[in-house]
Design a protein around this motif. Structure first.
Motif, PDB file in Angstrom:
ATOM      1  N   LYS A  46      38.505  35.689  49.989  1.00 29.28           N
ATOM      2  CA  LYS A  46      38.085  35.581  48.590  1.00 29.28           C
ATOM      3  C   LYS A  46      39.185  36.054  47.646  1.00 29.28           C
ATOM      4  CE  LYS A  46      34.557  37.205  45.337  1.00 29.28           C
ATOM      5  NZ  LYS A  46      33.317  38.026  45.174  1.00 29.28           N
ATOM      6  N   ASN A  47      39.769  37.207  47.945  1.00 26.16           N
ATOM      7  CA  ASN A  47      40.797  37.754  47.061  1.00 26.16           C
ATOM      8  C   ASN A  47      42.023  36.861  47.001  1.00 26.16           C
ATOM      9  OD1 ASN A  47      39.166  39.919  46.498  1.00 26.16           O
ATOM     10  ND2 ASN A  47      40.211  41.344  47.863  1.00 26.16           N
ATOM     11  N   ASN A  69      41.188  33.458  45.172  1.00 27.89           N
ATOM     12  CA  ASN A  69      41.024  33.684  43.738  1.00 27.89           C
ATOM     13  C   ASN A  69      42.378  33.885  43.057  1.00 27.89           C
ATOM     14  OD1 ASN A  69      38.261  33.442  43.802  1.00 27.89           O
ATOM     15  ND2 ASN A  69      37.858  35.638  43.805  1.00 27.89           N
ATOM     16  N   ARG A  70      43.255  34.623  43.699  1.00 24.89           N
ATOM     17  CA  ARG A  70      44.579  34.855  43.095  1.00 24.89           C
ATOM     18  C   ARG A  70      45.377  33.558  43.036  1.00 24.89           C
ATOM     19  NH1 ARG A  70      47.949  35.162  40.300  1.00 24.89           N
ATOM     20  NH2 ARG A  70      49.539  36.767  39.918  1.00 24.89           N
ATOM     21  N   ASP A  96      44.697  42.881  51.676  1.00 27.14           N
ATOM     22  CA  ASP A  96      44.625  41.757  50.743  1.00 27.14           C
ATOM     23  C   ASP A  96      45.268  42.065  49.391  1.00 27.14           C
ATOM     24  OD1 ASP A  96      42.757  43.579  49.997  1.00 27.14           O
ATOM     25  OD2 ASP A  96      41.073  42.184  49.881  1.00 27.14           O
ATOM     26  N   ASN A  97      45.985  43.204  49.292  1.00 25.75           N
ATOM     27  CA  ASN A  97      46.699  43.507  48.051  1.00 25.75           C
ATOM     28  C   ASN A  97      48.095  42.895  48.037  1.00 25.75           C
ATOM     29  OD1 ASN A  97      46.964  44.854  45.483  1.00 25.75           O
ATOM     30  ND2 ASN A  97      48.344  46.298  46.493  1.00 25.75           N
TER      31      ASN A  97
END
Length: 496
Positions: free
Chosen positions: A400-401, A404-405, A350-351
């Motif tokens: 979620k990540n 949110n981004r 998720d990065n």
């Protein structure tokens, strides 16, 4: 049921092989395991919203590009719009615009790294020069290494006076070129390269085949298109033309067994117990799937040939989010965007993720005032091969990540979402039948690319493979090329 050629799978490799073989006079039967055509380039519907399953970026439609040549040969046209901005690349707090125009692209680097602009210009000029030489070869649909005179002739047709310049770099990585221009320590530059290459070549600059990396970095400047509705539109047009030419296709038909018959040819059995006999078979599936379909007594010979390709550690998976939302995206926002959240961390899980937006007004994807989005990220399959609880936890964290981004990029995005679905390796395995949910082909490292890539030929007579697991690799252009290779081998003559 008996036919001359059986094609299993309707992704770009399978439908291309089937269409070309049928047009050449062969009687072809095409089977698809899913309820939709296209495999990873297919679609699915949720109420008024339509989502591309995976593949979203269209290239190769420029004059004499791979898809252009195939489409003109078959008399196919799809509505596609060229894009001046290929994508935005977000790395931490920085945003880079990837322009289709080369001069605008270089000016962007002058803005971001003015002190290194000269070296970056020299680097890309060399990248584009190598890519131009290789492109001349690839548009003749060569097979590496060539297996007969027909394939050798295809290699020679693409040869030019500059072709020998490629030979010293067949086993090099892109790191060699970066070091030549003293750019290997420019983190902002290498982060950009890694983001682009991971998405297209499944690996990073230190490990990526130099020549294929040059192709990946050049191709966005050749042209990038938005296909109204999605890439499935091209697949559907090809199925229509295939039927008009007399081909037979059926879905859903999942092949569960594949074995040779004593008098020559192959027998395939589907999940309903239907038996298909064919003189030749093209399987548009990952090599591990083909291996699993073979009788036990044939698997040792297959494993000896495909030792690397059936190793699950070598294949990436994908975590995907599908969103339908009220259109709160600002005007002129590019349709394709990459996000690298923490530039200091690996560009996976998720990065790092890739966003594909539907165009405003594309009512084949969403009603007026709404848009759909496909978000994908590379994941390590083995890390997700855990308990259901751990799997769900990883997917929840990814969701979620990512959301949110996106909400930071487009304030109000989370509240605007009308539908949000997710898919990981288990979903890919269930809906596309890809073993372990592996997608996107293999990392294009020197030991797995070009001359070292898996062949469309198998160790067994009259059985061939098309798709992203064989030469020339991943992506719709490469998969379609593998379909051309299979069709040429079966007919024994030049097609295209």
């Amino acid at each position: 049921m008996r036919t001359e050629v059986l094609v299993v799978g309707s992704g770009f490799g399978g439908i291309t092989a089937a269409s070309l073989l049928q047009r050449s006079g062969k009687q072809v039967h095409l089977l698809e395991s899913a309820a939709e055509w296209g495999g990873s380039a297919g679609k699915f519907q949720r109420g008024p919203y339509r989502f591309p399953v995976g593949a979203t970026v269209m290239m190769g439609l420029e004059r004499d590009g791979i898809h252009d040549k195939i489409n003109r040969y078959l008399g196919i046209h799809v509505e596609a719009e060229p894009l001046e901005t290929a994508m935005l690349v977000h790395a931490g707090e920085r945003t880079f615009t990837y322009y289709q125009n080369r001069h605008a692209f270089l000016r962007e680097w002058e803005r971001h790294l003015p002190e290194r602009a000269g070296a970056i210009r020299a680097f890309f000029e060399e990248v584009w020069a190598f890519a131009s030489i290789l492109r001349r070869h690839m548009t003749t649909f060569p097979v590496l290494p060539p297996g007969n005179l027909l394939e050798a002739a295809a290699v020679l047709r693409g040869a030019g006076l500059k072709s020998p310049l490629l030979l010293p770099h067949l086993t090099s990585t892109l790191e060699k070129l970066l070091k030549k221009h003293h750019l290997q320590h420019e983190s902002r530059f290498t982060e950009f390269l890694d983001g682009v290459l991971l998405d297209s070549m499944q690996t990073r600059y230190k490990d990526c085949s130099m020549l294929l990396a040059c192709t990946a970095l050049d191709i966005y400047h050749r042209g990038i298109w938005y296909v109204k509705g999605g890439l499935y539109r091209l697949i559907e047009e090809m199925t229509i033309r295939f039927q008009e030419d007399g081909g037979t296709l059926k879905k859903p038909r999942k092949i569960t067994r594949l074995e040779p018959v004593p008098d020559g040819g192959w027998e395939a059995v589907d999940h309903r117990g239907n038996v298909y006999e064919a003189e030749q078979v093209v399987v548009n599936m990952p090599i591990k799937n083909v291996y699993d379909l073979l009788p036990a007594e044939m698997q040792p010979a297959a494993a000896a040939r495909w030792k690397k390709e059936i190793d699950p550690e070598r294949q990436w998976g994908a975590g995907v989010l599908y969103a339908a939302f009220k259109d709160i995206v600002p005007d002129h926002e590019p349709l394709f965007q990459q996000f690298l959240i923490d530039p200091e961390a690996p560009p996976v899980e998720d990065n790092h993720f890739f966003v594909s937006l539907s165009a405003r007004g594309d009512t084949l994807r969403a009603p007026e005032g709404y848009r759909t989005m496909t978000v994908s990220t590379h994941i390590h399959i083995q890390r997700w091969n855990e308990s259901q609880e751990a799997y769900d936890s990883r997917m929840a964290a990814l969701r979620k990540n990512v959301t949110n981004r996106l909400n930071e990029r487009w304030p109000g995005f989370i509240d605007a979402v009308e539908k949000l679905e997710q898919g990981g390796p288990r979903a890919w395995e269930r809906f596309t039948q890809r073993a372990s949910g592996g997608v996107g082909g293999f990392p294009q490292t020197p030991d797995q690319a070009l001359w070292n890539a898996a062949s469309h030929r198998t160790p067994f007579p009259d059985l061939y493979i098309a798709g992203d697991n064989v030469f020339p690799g991943a992506g719709s252009i490469a998969a379609a090329s593998s379909g051309v290779h299979a069709a040429r081998t079966i007919t024994g003559r030049r097609i295209l």
